[in-house]
Design an enzyme around this catalytic site. Structure first.
Site, PDB file in Angstrom:
ATOM      1  N   PRO A 148     -18.407  -5.726 -19.711  1.00  0.00           N
ATOM      2  CA  PRO A 148     -18.582  -5.424 -18.292  1.00  0.00           C
ATOM      3  C   PRO A 148     -19.594  -4.326 -18.006  1.00  0.00           C
ATOM      4  O   PRO A 148     -20.002  -4.157 -16.874  1.00  0.00           O
ATOM      5  CB  PRO A 148     -17.181  -4.979 -17.872  1.00  0.00           C
ATOM      6  CG  PRO A 148     -16.580  -4.401 -19.094  1.00  0.00           C
ATOM      7  CD  PRO A 148     -17.186  -5.121 -20.259  1.00  0.00           C
ATOM      8  N   TYR A 203     -16.210   4.142 -18.390  1.00  0.00           N
ATOM      9  CA  TYR A 203     -16.100   3.231 -19.533  1.00  0.00           C
ATOM     10  C   TYR A 203     -16.091   4.088 -20.781  1.00  0.00           C
ATOM     11  O   TYR A 203     -17.053   4.830 -21.022  1.00  0.00           O
ATOM     12  CB  TYR A 203     -17.277   2.252 -19.592  1.00  0.00           C
ATOM     13  CG  TYR A 203     -17.229   1.167 -18.550  1.00  0.00           C
ATOM     14  CD1 TYR A 203     -16.413   0.055 -18.716  1.00  0.00           C
ATOM     15  CD2 TYR A 203     -18.007   1.250 -17.405  1.00  0.00           C
ATOM     16  CE1 TYR A 203     -16.370  -0.943 -17.762  1.00  0.00           C
ATOM     17  CE2 TYR A 203     -17.974   0.252 -16.440  1.00  0.00           C
ATOM     18  CZ  TYR A 203     -17.147  -0.842 -16.622  1.00  0.00           C
ATOM     19  OH  TYR A 203     -17.114  -1.838 -15.676  1.00  0.00           O
ATOM     20  N   ASP A 261     -17.253  -4.268 -10.416  1.00  0.00           N
ATOM     21  CA  ASP A 261     -17.712  -3.471  -9.288  1.00  0.00           C
ATOM     22  C   ASP A 261     -19.226  -3.441  -9.132  1.00  0.00           C
ATOM     23  O   ASP A 261     -19.731  -3.004  -8.109  1.00  0.00           O
ATOM     24  CB  ASP A 261     -17.158  -2.040  -9.358  1.00  0.00           C
ATOM     25  CG  ASP A 261     -17.534  -1.305 -10.641  1.00  0.00           C
ATOM     26  OD1 ASP A 261     -18.334  -1.847 -11.424  1.00  0.00           O
ATOM     27  OD2 ASP A 261     -17.032  -0.189 -10.853  1.00  0.00           O
ATOM     28  N   ARG A 287     -18.264   5.590  -7.734  1.00  0.00           N
ATOM     29  CA  ARG A 287     -17.788   4.483  -6.907  1.00  0.00           C
ATOM     30  C   ARG A 287     -17.847   4.818  -5.417  1.00  0.00           C
ATOM     31  O   ARG A 287     -18.074   5.954  -5.029  1.00  0.00           O
ATOM     32  CB  ARG A 287     -16.368   4.120  -7.344  1.00  0.00           C
ATOM     33  CG  ARG A 287     -16.357   3.357  -8.663  1.00  0.00           C
ATOM     34  CD  ARG A 287     -16.683   1.893  -8.440  1.00  0.00           C
ATOM     35  NE  ARG A 287     -15.656   1.324  -7.625  1.00  0.00           N
ATOM     36  CZ  ARG A 287     -14.575   0.677  -8.087  1.00  0.00           C
ATOM     37  NH1 ARG A 287     -14.452   0.464  -9.364  1.00  0.00           N
ATOM     38  NH2 ARG A 287     -13.658   0.227  -7.265  1.00  0.00           N
TER      39      ARG A 287
END
Lengths: 649, 649
Positions: B363, B281, B77, B272
């Site tokens: 990530p 995370y 993302d 987001r």
């Protein structure tokens, strides 16, 4: 953009799930027997209105159009700053800004004093004054604007598509129209339409509607069915307009240019989108009394030759004509934009007219499409609010009141502007003083910049626009004028945004609470007290008008703007009313609080002259116009204001 | 945007007419027997490459994907500033900016010194340093990025759509591969694919390709068929990742936050798009040697409980999980990104790998998708240029050289970043000095800001990227680094634009000629002399490499930037080379000349440290990287540079 409130969904967030609503009740290809709103005509006014109403699944809207499909070649092309602000509310301004030509400057050309058969540049100005709007003045083919609106409608929960190939035959209004219920009396307008598509040619459809809006152009059948006239006169001046691909050595071919030649007439150059296309407005002969422009048998060759003569000594070689037309200047206006008789204060309108159906004028000032779209935007939220039971139908009377005055101003402006444009330039070598001084024309143009930008519109006080009792608390946010946006920083995520862009075309009212100097989180802060009132008082308009079970911001959306820098404030200390829980999960909405953009040096409190020591409330209508400015503790005034026209849920 | 060059056309200008090209030769639903480029895998690398190649109707491109349709739920993302710059070149950055979450600031949380079981905010920084890029760092679901690329492909003249439900079975490269012609030797790569869709299940397709690019992820079959390995090690640290809709009183839930708890591990919060969704995370247990994360049988309940413990004393109530996964940190890299053997300098590559197929890492730094897309952008123009006969295939060797070093830097960065992230925070009350100082972590984060923004990428000198002999003429436009855009005013229409946004993903080179102080229109100006050279000299690369009949800017697009304010210059006095006639009508292109944006106070000559007295040429590759800086009269150097790899038309 906010989405995922009621659960994560994949795909384009601009396309909500279709609503299994009344909107979808008719079989494909046929009109339903009864609709809430029938819009006649897919021009800028009709599409703005349709795009607005398409947002509401609980309103059954249909839009019919005589043509067999969407417009593909434009007529209008001017898009004023104010219109781009509205496009922002509809969610497609970025597409317009990307594709359009930006009018950054305007040049003026007049006969060369030494050599009057030649034109020479006499002035060059910035097109729009600084800080008039956060958006530029742009030029884009009307057909593309239609495309964007059609996308908004198609992507809306109602998935609204126009019903093409329908010609309005007749419209009648039932004399005794009731307000409530779903009986015949609730659908007082009966419309008959003739289908024009080969498969159904000649078939007649009858539709009963609660409201009908005629956006059907200068020859409006809706207007005629109301017995109303467009009155005014023609200036007997013929003009030609052409969109061309051409090669020229005229240096300002990519700048909007007003050219007055000594003997050959005037020319207006409007560069167009894409870098190559250009629109030319070319002055033609004066018409004789009762002579029509069509009788002149004007050809494109004649238009091109006229443009070439005016541009002398520059050359113009036209390679392709994308579109052309000839027209005569005329300013005509309808005395009222709805079906209510004069003086009948209690009579509620059922049929409206908008756009060219009620005002026509010359195209060169680039106003027509803009004013028509603002007609649609003005009417859309009012119809929605009434149909959804939020407002008294009395607010519908304000549509004609507000928009007819604006059209009158436009017509006055246009008459003067067109006259100046068609007048011969004064020859300094001649003592007769005849003609117009090119400098005077330029001065007039500059002075009218705000008007043509669409930002001067000011609605008179009415039940939805208060008297300016507390205007001094926010001198830069004039009641009756559009909410002039300014940059702010969103507290929760430090994002630089424009405060005005929170006002989307979603039918909601906005209450902007500009906090006073004190710590807004403090126990005695006036902002906290206001939040307390709004959240809990029986007098609160939020409590009174928000339907049970609906999100707290679904009718009146409250946002707070603080004076402190965003890093100085703790979001967790703020009144919980400003972190409302919403949707089926009770998720918190973090986008209600803002701070000045101090880093950029553009503090909204300074830019809009907000009273720092007292703060204030600024109420903004769903069409982005400021309805009221009140003290932070003006609870009674707030209740009174909404009480005039809102209905308890 | 420029359009209508070859005639007016209605409709969306972003959708050109379909090309009746080789691209459309295959029957629907089946792959053609021979293609120019076969891309394996519809991830970010594959789609970037496909979108780039889709622009060329004379190249037959196909992209195959094992899945049955487009991705609908994202994995990655993070979208770095540099990536948004690239999206601008592909024409969809405004869609990303509108929809995405903007990472404006980052906060750091550590154990409270007084009460170590509680976390407390220890720092708050601007996420991206000022003026690093004209675009922000944003966060958007990978699936939406795919959608935008698929739109670019679908709307391109080739109307390219992926061929889904195809699994790569085998890839072989014919040993003696010829360069020219259309015989078998021109298609040296043979690929067999198994169809997976129910209607064709088990059917085998054989495709011969000039080039194959494996964008098929960490388990890449293309990589394996080359006998190449991903090597590196796993850090034995398991992490969980979850996209959730949640209610929390953690104040920075809408700000990117790195949280280190005293005993419960670390958590990274990435807000987001849409205002509600958030990615977490979550650090999980250390793995034992040879233990796999899948063996831990981690559940969402366990992930949520871990997040709740780390966030203490704040609460977290998860309402919906949109997506989740567990993974172990590992940094692995392939030693070469093509099929050429080490040391074989004459060998030309035929098969490439890109994205996760050649580099994998953790990530959390939000790098993976970005680096993969830059792989695709780096390779795309090179393949196009070779296939269209513009460049020698030797430039294809630079793909692995350039991108492998970047991947190596990324892996080094990621190893350190991941280690810091997983290390326990140092306890000031304990004298053992164990763990990491949270302040050190924050310092490292700030220092690496340019790296993670993607703007630090610097390609070493090669045949397409010159030695920095004349770098001093434009110190702010470093050879080997991306062209750092700056605001300018377009001379012909006074529009404020970004100079870098003229570099579209269209395979063209740009030559920016920054004029010296003198009047550029003057007879002796160095800019005029350069234009004269470019337009007429037999040594001019324009003359040498532009195909007959093609527009003058179709291979190398020359743009001039003057030092004077735009109102001081007369466009009609400029060298005619800068007002080129183009297209079937010979229309003039008015978008080749620019001036500094002096009103905003941001003069490009100052911002990019251009030598004002001498001016310079800045050559920019089709992937936006600066290839060379030369003196305005560096004609011989210019000819030499292009002569190294370009082919005469």
């Amino acid at each position: 953009m906010q989405f995922h409130l009621n659960g994560f969904r994949t795909g384009n967030p601009e396309i909500p799930e279709p609503a299994g609503s009344r909107a979808a009740a008719a079989p494909a290809g046929a009109l339903p027997e009864g609709v809430d709103v029938l819009i006649v005509g897919c021009g800028p006014a009709g599409l703005t209105l349709a795009a607005q109403l398409a947002a509401f699944p609980d309103i059954r809207t249909r839009i019919v159009e005589q043509k067999s499909g969407p417009l593909s070649l434009g007529q209008a092309d001017g898009v004023a700053c104010r219109t781009v602000e509205m496009f922002e509310a509809f969610g497609f301004c970025e597409r317009v800004l990307k594709e359009a030509y930006w009018v950054n400057e305007t040049t003026f050309w007049k006969p060369d004093d030494q050599q009057r058969a030649h034109i020479a540049r006499s002035g060059r100005i910035q097109d729009t004054e600084d800080a008039l709007s956060e958006f530029p003045h742009v030029i884009l083919n009307q057909a593309r604007i239609h495309d964007f609106y059609l996308d908004v409608m198609r992507n809306a929960a109602t998935r609204l598509e126009p019903d093409y190939s329908r010609r309005l035959q007749d419209l009648t209004i039932s004399p005794a129209s009731g307000e409530a219920g779903n009986g015949d009396s609730a659908y007082p307008v009966t419309v008959t339409l003739e289908r024009l598509d080969p498969a159904h040619e000649g078939q007649i459809e009858t539709v009963k509607a609660r409201y009908v809006v005629g956006c059907d152009g200068a020859r409006s059948v809706v207007r005629k069915s109301l017995g109303r006239l467009l009155s005014g006169d023609s200036a007997n001046q013929a003009w030609g307009v052409m969109d061309v691909l051409a090669v020229t050595d005229f240096p300002d071919i990519r700048i909007k240019s007003a050219i007055q030649s000594a003997e050959e007439g005037s020319l207006l150059i409007i560069p167009r989108e894409g870098g190559y296309l250009v629109r030319l407005y070319i002055e033609l002969d004066k018409l004789n009394e009762n002579e029509r422009v069509t009788s002149l048998n004007i050809t494109t060759d004649r238009l091109i030759a006229a443009a070439q003569r005016i541009l002398h000594p520059y050359t113009l070689e036209v390679k392709e004509i994308a579109w052309w037309s000839v027209y005569e200047i005329g300013q005509r206006l309808c005395e009222k934009f709805d079906d209510t008789p004069d003086g009948a204060e209690d009579c509620l309108p059922r049929v409206f007219i908008a756009g060219d159906a009620c005002h026509t004028h010359s195209p060169k000032a680039g106003q027509g499409m803009n004013v028509s779209m603002q007609d649609g935007f003005n009417l859309g939220w009012k119809l929605a609010s009434v149909l959804r039971g939020q407002s008294s139908p009395r607010i519908l009377r304000t549509y004609s009141d507000e928009r007819q005055s604006i059209a009158e101003e436009l017509i006055d402006f246009d008459r003067k502007f067109a006259k100046m444009f068609s007048a011969a330039p004064r020859d300094p070598a001649k003592a007769d003083g005849k003609g117009i001084d090119p400098a005077e024309f330029q001065t007039y143009f500059v002075k009218q910049g705000r008007f043509t930008a669409g930002t001067e519109t000011r609605y008179a006080p009415s039940i939805i626009s208060d008297e300016p009792t507390y205007q001094h608390l926010a001198k830069g946010l004039t009641i009756g004028m559009r909410f002039h946006s300014a940059p702010v920083i969103r507290l929760a995520d430090a994002k630089p945004v424009h405060l005005g862009h929170t006002v989307k075309a979603d039918g909601r009212w906005r209450l902007f609470a500009f906090a006073a100097t004190e710590d807004p989180a403090g126990a005695s802060s006036r902002l906290r007290a206001l939040c307390e009132f709004l959240a809990r008082s029986p007098q609160s308009p939020i409590g009174q008008y928000t339907p049970k079970g609906a999100d707290i911001d679904s009718v009146i959306d409250v946002r707070a703007i603080f004076q402190q820098a965003h890093r100085e404030l703790a979001i967790e200390a703020m009144p919980s009313f400003l972190l409302p829980t919403k949707g089926r999960y009770g998720l918190r909405d973090y986008e209600k609080m803002f701070c000045p953009d101090l880093k950029s040096g553009r503090d909204i409190f300074d830019l809009r002259a907000i009273d720092r020591s007292r703060g204030c409330m600024v109420l903004v209508r769903p069409d982005q116009y400021v309805a009221n400015v009140l003290p932070l503790d003006g609870y009674a005034e707030l209740e009174t204001f909404f009480g005039r026209f809102m209905l308890r849920s």
